[in-house]
Structures are given as structure tokens and as C-alpha cells.
Design a protein around this motif. Structure first.
Motif, PDB file in Angstrom:
ATOM      1  N   CYS A  49       0.826  -1.208   0.000  1.00 26.28           N
ATOM      2  CA  CYS A  49       0.000   0.000   0.000  1.00 26.28           C
ATOM      3  C   CYS A  49       0.860   1.258   0.000  1.00 26.28           C
ATOM      4  CB  CYS A  49      -0.935   0.003   1.206  1.00 26.28           C
ATOM      5  SG  CYS A  49      -2.133  -1.361   1.207  1.00 26.28           S
ATOM      6  N   THR A  50       2.028   1.187   0.599  1.00 31.04           N
ATOM      7  CA  THR A  50       2.938   2.336   0.607  1.00 31.04           C
ATOM      8  C   THR A  50       3.922   2.292  -0.567  1.00 31.04           C
ATOM      9  OG1 THR A  50       4.438   1.151   2.107  1.00 31.04           O
ATOM     10  CG2 THR A  50       2.778   2.583   3.114  1.00 31.04           C
ATOM     11  N   ASN A  51       4.071   1.113  -1.170  1.00 29.54           N
ATOM     12  CA  ASN A  51       4.977   0.998  -2.321  1.00 29.54           C
ATOM     13  C   ASN A  51       4.336   1.494  -3.616  1.00 29.54           C
ATOM     14  OD1 ASN A  51       7.091  -0.080  -0.851  1.00 29.54           O
ATOM     15  ND2 ASN A  51       6.512  -2.206  -1.247  1.00 29.54           N
ATOM     16  N   TRP A  52       3.018   1.561  -3.647  1.00 23.06           N
ATOM     17  CA  TRP A  52       2.340   2.010  -4.864  1.00 23.06           C
ATOM     18  C   TRP A  52       2.701   3.455  -5.185  1.00 23.06           C
ATOM     19  CZ3 TRP A  52      -0.035   0.871  -9.193  1.00 23.06           C
ATOM     20  CH2 TRP A  52      -0.717   1.891  -9.869  1.00 23.06           C
ATOM     21  N   SER A  53       2.878   3.744  -6.476  1.00 20.87           N
ATOM     22  CA  SER A  53       3.174   5.108  -6.926  1.00 20.87           C
ATOM     23  C   SER A  53       2.437   5.365  -8.232  1.00 20.87           C
ATOM     24  CB  SER A  53       4.681   5.294  -7.127  1.00 20.87           C
ATOM     25  OG  SER A  53       4.950   6.548  -7.743  1.00 20.87           O
ATOM     26  N   ASN A  54       1.887   6.578  -8.362  1.00 21.31           N
ATOM     27  CA  ASN A  54       1.239   6.964  -9.612  1.00 21.31           C
ATOM     28  C   ASN A  54       2.242   7.322 -10.698  1.00 21.31           C
ATOM     29  OD1 ASN A  54      -1.485   6.589  -8.959  1.00 21.31           O
ATOM     30  ND2 ASN A  54      -1.609   8.574  -7.922  1.00 21.31           N
ATOM     31  N   ASP A  55       3.510   7.363 -10.339  1.00 21.53           N
ATOM     32  CA  ASP A  55       4.559   7.541 -11.337  1.00 21.53           C
ATOM     33  C   ASP A  55       4.507   6.339 -12.285  1.00 21.53           C
ATOM     34  OD1 ASP A  55       6.876   7.686 -12.840  1.00 21.53           O
ATOM     35  OD2 ASP A  55       8.176   8.206 -11.155  1.00 21.53           O
ATOM     36  N   GLN A  56       4.275   6.609 -13.564  1.00 20.24           N
ATOM     37  CA  GLN A  56       4.083   5.528 -14.534  1.00 20.24           C
ATOM     38  C   GLN A  56       5.342   4.686 -14.733  1.00 20.24           C
ATOM     39  OE1 GLN A  56       0.823   4.903 -15.982  1.00 20.24           O
ATOM     40  NE2 GLN A  56       0.576   6.202 -14.162  1.00 20.24           N
ATOM     41  N   GLY A  57       6.463   5.174 -14.245  1.00 17.97           N
ATOM     42  CA  GLY A  57       7.685   4.383 -14.298  1.00 17.97           C
ATOM     43  C   GLY A  57       7.889   3.537 -13.058  1.00 17.97           C
ATOM     44  N   GLN A  58       7.032   3.717 -12.053  1.00 19.74           N
ATOM     45  CA  GLN A  58       7.160   3.002 -10.781  1.00 19.74           C
ATOM     46  C   GLN A  58       5.971   2.070 -10.533  1.00 19.74           C
ATOM     47  OE1 GLN A  58       9.856   3.125  -8.840  1.00 19.74           O
ATOM     48  NE2 GLN A  58      10.823   4.546 -10.295  1.00 19.74           N
ATOM     49  N   LEU A  59       4.740   2.662 -10.527  1.00 18.75           N
ATOM     50  CA  LEU A  59       3.523   1.896 -10.258  1.00 18.75           C
ATOM     51  C   LEU A  59       3.731   0.922  -9.095  1.00 18.75           C
ATOM     52  CD1 LEU A  59       2.287   1.289 -13.937  1.00 18.75           C
ATOM     53  CD2 LEU A  59       1.637   3.110 -12.351  1.00 18.75           C
ATOM     54  N   CYS A  60       3.493  -0.370  -9.321  1.00 20.35           N
ATOM     55  CA  CYS A  60       3.690  -1.335  -8.234  1.00 20.35           C
ATOM     56  C   CYS A  60       4.801  -2.335  -8.574  1.00 20.35           C
ATOM     57  CB  CYS A  60       2.386  -2.090  -7.946  1.00 20.35           C
ATOM     58  SG  CYS A  60       2.071  -2.382  -6.181  1.00 20.35           S
ATOM     59  N   TYR A  61       5.776  -1.876  -9.358  1.00 17.00           N
ATOM     60  CA  TYR A  61       6.855  -2.772  -9.794  1.00 17.00           C
ATOM     61  C   TYR A  61       7.730  -3.239  -8.633  1.00 17.00           C
ATOM     62  CZ  TYR A  61       5.594  -1.128 -14.461  1.00 17.00           C
ATOM     63  OH  TYR A  61       4.900  -0.820 -15.614  1.00 17.00           O
ATOM     64  N   SER A  62       7.713  -2.506  -7.509  1.00 15.96           N
ATOM     65  CA  SER A  62       8.476  -2.922  -6.334  1.00 15.96           C
ATOM     66  C   SER A  62       7.608  -3.648  -5.316  1.00 15.96           C
ATOM     67  CB  SER A  62       9.130  -1.701  -5.671  1.00 15.96           C
ATOM     68  OG  SER A  62       8.144  -0.774  -5.239  1.00 15.96           O
ATOM     69  N   CYS A  63       6.352  -3.915  -5.682  1.00 15.84           N
ATOM     70  CA  CYS A  63       5.405  -4.562  -4.760  1.00 15.84           C
ATOM     71  C   CYS A  63       5.571  -6.077  -4.752  1.00 15.84           C
ATOM     72  CB  CYS A  63       3.972  -4.222  -5.147  1.00 15.84           C
ATOM     73  SG  CYS A  63       3.539  -2.475  -5.052  1.00 15.84           S
ATOM     74  N   ASN A  64       5.246  -6.671  -3.603  1.00 16.23           N
ATOM     75  CA  ASN A  64       5.214  -8.132  -3.531  1.00 16.23           C
ATOM     76  C   ASN A  64       4.101  -8.702  -4.405  1.00 16.23           C
ATOM     77  OD1 ASN A  64       7.389  -8.442  -1.774  1.00 16.23           O
ATOM     78  ND2 ASN A  64       6.102  -8.258   0.053  1.00 16.23           N
ATOM     79  N   SER A  65       3.027  -7.916  -4.590  1.00 11.92           N
ATOM     80  CA  SER A  65       1.929  -8.382  -5.450  1.00 11.92           C
ATOM     81  C   SER A  65       2.398  -8.537  -6.892  1.00 11.92           C
ATOM     82  CB  SER A  65       0.754  -7.405  -5.382  1.00 11.92           C
ATOM     83  OG  SER A  65       1.113  -6.138  -5.904  1.00 11.92           O
ATOM     84  N   CYS A  66       3.346  -7.702  -7.309  1.00 10.90           N
ATOM     85  CA  CYS A  66       3.886  -7.802  -8.657  1.00 10.90           C
ATOM     86  C   CYS A  66       4.712  -9.081  -8.802  1.00 10.90           C
ATOM     87  CB  CYS A  66       4.732  -6.570  -8.974  1.00 10.90           C
ATOM     88  SG  CYS A  66       5.256  -6.455 -10.703  1.00 10.90           S
ATOM     89  N   LYS A  67       5.508  -9.386  -7.771  1.00 12.31           N
ATOM     90  CA  LYS A  67       6.295 -10.622  -7.794  1.00 12.31           C
ATOM     91  C   LYS A  67       5.374 -11.842  -7.808  1.00 12.31           C
ATOM     92  CE  LYS A  67       9.985  -8.338  -5.218  1.00 12.31           C
ATOM     93  NZ  LYS A  67      10.709  -8.225  -3.936  1.00 12.31           N
ATOM     94  N   ALA A  68       4.287 -11.758  -7.024  1.00 11.84           N
ATOM     95  CA  ALA A  68       3.319 -12.856  -7.013  1.00 11.84           C
ATOM     96  C   ALA A  68       2.640 -12.982  -8.371  1.00 11.84           C
ATOM     97  CB  ALA A  68       2.280 -12.618  -5.914  1.00 11.84           C
ATOM     98  N   GLY A  69       2.361 -11.850  -9.016  1.00 12.28           N
ATOM     99  CA  GLY A  69       1.758 -11.883 -10.347  1.00 12.28           C
ATOM    100  C   GLY A  69       2.662 -12.555 -11.369  1.00 12.28           C
ATOM    101  N   VAL A  70       3.965 -12.291 -11.262  1.00  8.44           N
ATOM    102  CA  VAL A  70       4.932 -12.945 -12.151  1.00  8.44           C
ATOM    103  C   VAL A  70       4.953 -14.447 -11.898  1.00  8.44           C
ATOM    104  CG1 VAL A  70       7.387 -13.168 -12.690  1.00  8.44           C
ATOM    105  CG2 VAL A  70       6.376 -10.897 -12.451  1.00  8.44           C
ATOM    106  N   LEU A  71       4.935 -14.845 -10.629  1.00  4.55           N
ATOM    107  CA  LEU A  71       4.919 -16.273 -10.291  1.00  4.55           C
ATOM    108  C   LEU A  71       3.659 -16.950 -10.825  1.00  4.55           C
ATOM    109  CD1 LEU A  71       6.229 -16.074  -6.607  1.00  4.55           C
ATOM    110  CD2 LEU A  71       7.390 -17.181  -8.526  1.00  4.55           C
ATOM    111  N   ALA A  72       2.531 -16.269 -10.734  1.00  5.94           N
ATOM    112  CA  ALA A  72       1.275 -16.829 -11.256  1.00  5.94           C
ATOM    113  C   ALA A  72       1.340 -16.984 -12.768  1.00  5.94           C
ATOM    114  CB  ALA A  72       0.104 -15.934 -10.866  1.00  5.94           C
ATOM    115  N   SER A  73       1.932 -16.008 -13.449  1.00  2.77           N
ATOM    116  CA  SER A  73       2.070 -16.087 -14.907  1.00  2.77           C
ATOM    117  C   SER A  73       3.004 -17.220 -15.305  1.00  2.77           C
ATOM    118  CB  SER A  73       2.592 -14.751 -15.447  1.00  2.77           C
ATOM    119  OG  SER A  73       2.677 -14.770 -16.848  1.00  2.77           O
TER     120      SER A  73
END
Length: 285
Positions: A204-228
């Protein structure tokens, strides 16, 4: 004997054809690695196995056509190890993707992804900072989040429309904040903090509206990659299992045909010698 040679040649041609879906699966994973999954080393074992089956089956085909025993022995020994390698890869693929999936949400077409739902070697690989740096850079360069925007009749997508979308795991995990963070929707990749912010989830604190950041540092992003990755590997593994079963059957039949061929070859000198001895006696009579 000719029938046995024809059978062995046909079986080797069949194994050559079976190498095509394996090689195709490796190439498909390679394309996914460049555009979606962003794990660029996973496809190489399949590509190597597919090429090896092609080369070995051609050697066996040539050995059957020209009755070259050396090539046939090479085919039998090499194909045994290739089948063992393919079996090992299938077991490995299922072992590292055995656990983990997205969590369904109320009144949402998409799912949320949590790193705690995954475990094992693949998770450790994705979490490694050096690997994640490359993976996140690959996702960013693929512009998958930038392609999420939709318009209807010239109007941007509403929140209700977005909530009904079936996002893939990368889009859900990397391009928006987790639903429990209670961010307020502005557009597909712009979300503002809500009045009831959840602080227990670091994303929730890692999210950024910067289009170069977004949630790329989030654990949810890592989980999304694992799911893919899990989805891609499972698709390829189904094909590999079918090919593996056919390869084993073909190999067993090929071994039996080759053994029968050698038995006939060993019997031929005795038969020829016997005919040579019997022929003069018949002439004398």
C-alpha cells in the motif's frame, strides 16, 4: 529384416516429429520471457531437449536406412538419456509450480496476488534482488501497464467497467495497488489514497502513480509474475507429458525391433553356411 529396418526408420521419423512440439514449447516460453513472464532462462532446457531429440532421431533414421549399427547404438543410448532429462524437467516444472494462485475478490472480475501464497525455488528466484531488478525492468519495458487503457465511445473506462475486467496476473499485480489498500480509482494506472488506508500491507505504501514506478516494487507484482510463470509452465508441461509417453512407447518398440534385427543378422551366416553345404550334395544326387 527389411521390415524391422523400416519399422526402426519409421519410429525414428516419429521421434523427429515429436521433437517439434517440445521445441515449439521452448520457443513459446522464450517469447513469453521476452514479453510477459520475463524469466529468460527457463525456456533453454526445453529448447536443448527438443534440438537433441531432432539430432538423435535423424542419426537413428540414418542408421536404420543404411543398417549402421554404430548409429543405432548411439540413438538408443542417447534417446534413453534424453527421455530421462525430459522426465526430470516435467517433474521439476510441476514441483516448482505446485503451490500458488490468485485470490478471488467480491464483485471483481480480476484476482489479487499475494507472495505468501507461493513457496519454493521459483519464489526464491523471483525474490532475489538481482533477478527482480531484471524482471521488473523487463515488465516496465514491455509497457504492459500502458496498454491497459480503454475507451468506450470516446469516454475513458469507468470504475465499474474496470472492476469487471479479467486482468491477467501481471496487470493485476504490477499495474494497480492491491484491492485491500482501498485506493480510489482515477484510471487504469492512476489511483489516489482513500480515507481508510491499510498500513499492514507494505504494498500500500509501495504504490506510486509515477508511470515508471507503479507497483513494480510490490510483492503483489512478484506474485503476479509467479502466477504467470505457473500458468505458462503448466500449459507446456501438459504437452511434454503427452510427448514423453509417446516417446517412451516408441523407444521400447524401437529397442525390440533393433534387438530382433540383430538376432536376424546373427542367424544369417549360419543359414548361408548351411545352404552352401547342402547345395553340392544335391548336385551330386
Amino acid at each position: 529384416m527389411r521390415t524391422a529396418n523400416h519399422l526402426i526408420g519409421t519410429l525414428n521419423f516419429l521421434t523427429f516429429l515429436l521433437s517439434i512440439p517440445i521445441l515449439g514449447g521452448g520457443i513459446w516460453l522464450s517469447s513469453r520471457a521476452n514479453n510477459t513472464d520475463c524469466m529468460k532462462f527457463l525456456q533453454w532446457p526445453l529448447i536443448i531437449i527438443g534440438v537433441s531429440i531432432m539430432v538423435v532421431s535423424l542419426a537413428g533414421f540414418a542408421g536404420a536406412c543404411y543398417r549402421n549399427t554404430v548409429l543405432m547404438w548411439f540413438y538408443l543410448f542417447a534417446m534413453f538419456f534424453i527421455i530421462a532429462a525430459l522426465l526430470g524437467f516435467v517433474i521439476f516444472a510441476y514441483a516448482v509450480t505446485a503451490k500458488g494462485s490468485g485470490r478471488s475478490l467480491l464483485n471483481r472480475g480480476y484476482k489479487d496476488y499475494y507472495l505468501d501464497d507461493y513457496s519454493g525455488w521459483l519464489k526464491d528466484r523471483v525474490m532475489d534482488p538481482s533477478y527482480w531488478s531484471k524482471i521488473s525492468s523487463c515488465i516496465r519495458d514491455s509497457k504492459v501497464c500502458g496498454k491497459m487503457g480503454r475507451t468506450y465511445g470516446g469516454m475513458p473506462e469507468s470504475e465499474a467497467m474496470f472492476d469487471s475486467r479479467k486482468l491477467n496476473s501481471i496487470e493485476s499485480g504490477c499495474c494497480k495497488p492491491p484491492t485491500e489498500c482501498a485506493y480510489v480509482y482515477q484510471n487504469e494506472t492512476t489511483w489516489n489514497p482513500g480515507s481508510q488506508q491499510v498500513v499492514s500491507n507494505q504494498d500500500c505504501t509501495n504504490w506510486s502513480n509515477d508511470q515508471g514506478q507503479l507497483c513494480y516494487s510490490c510483492n503483489s507484482c512478484k506474485a503476479g509474475v509467479l502466477a504467470s510463470l505457473r500458468k505458462s509452465w503448466r500449459k507446456v508441461s501438459v504437452i511434454n507429458i503427452v510427448v514423453l509417453i509417446i516417446l517412451v512407447i516408441t523407444y521400447v518398440v524401437g529397442c525390440a525391433a533393433f534387438r530382433n534385427n540383430r538376432r536376424i543378422d546373427n542367424d544369417e551366416p549360419y543359414g548361408e553356411a548351411r545352404m552352401t553345404k547342402e547345395q553340392p550334395s544335391r548336385i551330386q544326387l
